[in-house]
Design a protein around this motif. Structure first.
Motif: not given
Length: 546
Positions: A41-47, A137-143, A162-163, A166-172
């Protein structure tokens, strides 16, 4: 003192090990999956970030050159909410920065300005044309990625990535926990089924361990079933090995029993055959000594020695014959017997034989009635008192005590304890575990001075065992106690009255022996008294007279 740690059973260890292995595998799979999804997903966002940066650098028809401070590229179509961007001057200073806050409306309403801290975070992004992670600051992580010429910087938020991760980790995690619970339950059931043959093998070994293999005739028919002794399985190999071992043990026990039977039969036959010659020797010796011709001193001494040795041999033969009969399991003459009269008779005889000791009696208020052979029970008392008389010095106090179990005289089942206690030097610790063995003697030299054959206590144990009781001994210097425990008889009122009458008659007969010596035996609790005599008060004790 540290308590030993409780070891887990094989079933628990197997189930816990399997569940732990599944948990480790599940954790590894979940971690790899989460990392792979995050990277994807991070590679997709980088694209997307790179695409938006390229579009922002394209020239516009109405704007031949970028206008300093113009942030329209942040609000271009396609950027998600939360996208940030900034114009960078020739000196590397950030001229202006904005955030897409509203997808529709005029440009001034769609963009929101950035704080100095946020602008400073964008300024730190390397100008290498690649995407980097920046914390605003105040906005979070960005690429964030800068243009190749360094004129602008554009970034998209990572919160969606991240969401999702996180959802995948919770389900797992939930699926893994549920799987571990199911694996534990199923594994426990499967391991229990797999270990069931092993439990049956253990049950067979337990039944064998409960058999009285140390004495008597033992028929060892217990075996592991054929279904659990198949050599093609691990448990079957254990069962087959146990069956072979039981076969060898059974053969050894059969040989031992056959040998013991031959020895016992020989002892019984020899003892029986020796009785008549010994009686003849004693008779001829006594006849010669009492003949008309007066023998000389040496002859009289020799005849006396012949008689004493013949008498000693007769006693030894009688003891061996009795042990042989008890070993063969011959039935005794069982009847309701009150132990108190037997104790009085035995102590009376022991006092005459051992005038140097102090003899005491402690008897209960009620008759101590047992099912037993009166003659053999009397022999128990005689042997125990003779043992105390023989192995204690003069002046030793010997106490014969009868303890009736609570409610035994009322007809309820219980036990009666017969104790013979002395305050002599005690039994050596090395000899104490062997006192009831045959021919066990405290005198290692086998001296005949004490007149002991080493069979008295062995006879006590054999007679007590034949009555379904137990016998034990405890000894320290200054106190030695032999304790005989016998099951009581269910005594009703008639039997109790008869036992009391027997006790009175026995007391009347034995009182003459004590009165002739000028002394009377001490009795604690119930005193021996003639029929019709006045009963002493309960718990009254008469001290011994010496």
């Amino acid at each position: 003192m540290t308590t030993p740690r409780r070891r887990w059973s094989l079933r628990t260890r197997l189930v816990v090990s399997a569940v732990a292995l599944i948990a480790v595998v599940g954790a590894v799979i979940g971690t790899v999956t989460a990392i792979a999804l995050h990277s994807y997903m991070q590679r997709q966002l980088d694209g997307k970030v790179h695409e938006f940066v390229v579009r922002a650098q394209l020239p516009r028809p109405h704007e031949p050159s970028p206008v300093p401070g113009n942030l329209d590229f942040v609000a271009m179509g396609g950027q998600p909410l939360g996208a940030v961007g900034a114009r960078v001057g020739p000196g590397g200073t950030v001229e202006a920065g904005a955030k897409l806050d509203n997808p529709s409306g005029p440009l001034s309403e769609r963009l929101a300005g950035l704080t100095r801290a946020q602008v400073a975070a964008l300024k730190k992004v390397p100008r290498d044309g690649r995407s980097h992670t920046a914390e605003l600051p105040g906005l979070g992580s960005y690429r964030v990625e800068s243009a190749k010429d360094g004129s602008l910087v554009l970034g998209l938020p990572l919160d969606s990535v991240q969401k999702t991760v996180g959802t995948l980790v919770l389900i797992e995690a939930c699926v893994t926990v549920a799987g571990l619970v199911a694996a534990g339950i199923a594994g426990s059931a499967m391991v229990g089924i797999a270990l069931r043959p092993l439990r049956r093998v253990a049950a067979t070994a337990t039944r064998v361990s409960e058999l009285p293999l140390h004495q008597g005739e033992v028929v060892l028919h217990v075996r592991v079933p054929a279904s659990e002794s198949d050599g093609r399985t691990e448990v079957g190999q254990v069962g087959a090995a146990l069956n072979r071992m039981l076969g060898h043990v059974g053969s050894a026990l059969a040989v031992r029993q056959e040998s013991e039977t031959r020895v016992r039969q020989f002892v019984a036959d020899a003892s029986h055959e020796l009785r008549t010659p010994l009686a003849s020797i004693r008779g001829y010796a006594e006849l010669t000594r009492r003949g008309r011709e007066q023998p000389g001193p040496e002859t009289r001494h020799a005849l006396g020695r012949i008689e004493s040795e013949a008498e000693r041999m007769t006693g030894l033969v009688e003891d061996l014959l009795l042990l042989a009969r008890l070993d063969s399991g011959r039935p005794l003459a069982y009847e309701r017997t009150d132990l108190s009269p037997l104790v009085i008779d035995a102590v009376s005889d022991a006092r005459v034989a051992g005038a140097g000791q102090r003899w005491r009696l402690e008897l209960p208020e009620e008759p101590a009635v047992v099912y037993g052979d009166a003659g053999r029970l009397h022999q128990i008392l005689v042997n125990l008192l003779a043992n105390a008389r023989t192995h204690t010095p003069e002046g030793t106090t010997v106490t014969a005590r009868v303890r009736a179990a609570a409610g035994a005289a009322a007809g309820r089942q219980g036990v009666v304890q017969l104790e013979v206690e002395d305050d002599g030097p005690g039994i050596p610790a090395a000899l104490l575990p062997h006192v009831f063995e045959r021919f066990a003697r405290g005198d290692a030299s086998r001296s005949r001075a004490a007149g002991s054959t080493g069979l008295g206590l062995a006879i006590v144990q054999a007679v007590v065992a034949a009555h379904g009781g137990t016998v034990g001994v405890g000894s320290v210097p200054g106190r030695t106690v032999f304790t005989v425990t016998l099951p009581t008889a269910a005594a009703n009122a008639t039997v109790a009255d008869d036992a009391t009458a027997v006790a009175n008659a026995t007391a009347a007969a034995t009182s003459a022996v004590w009165d002739a010596a000028g002394r009377k035996p001490p009795v604690m609790g119930r005193e021996a008294r003639p029929v019709g005599g006045e009963a002493p008060s309960a718990g009254r004790a008469t001290p011994s007279a010496d």
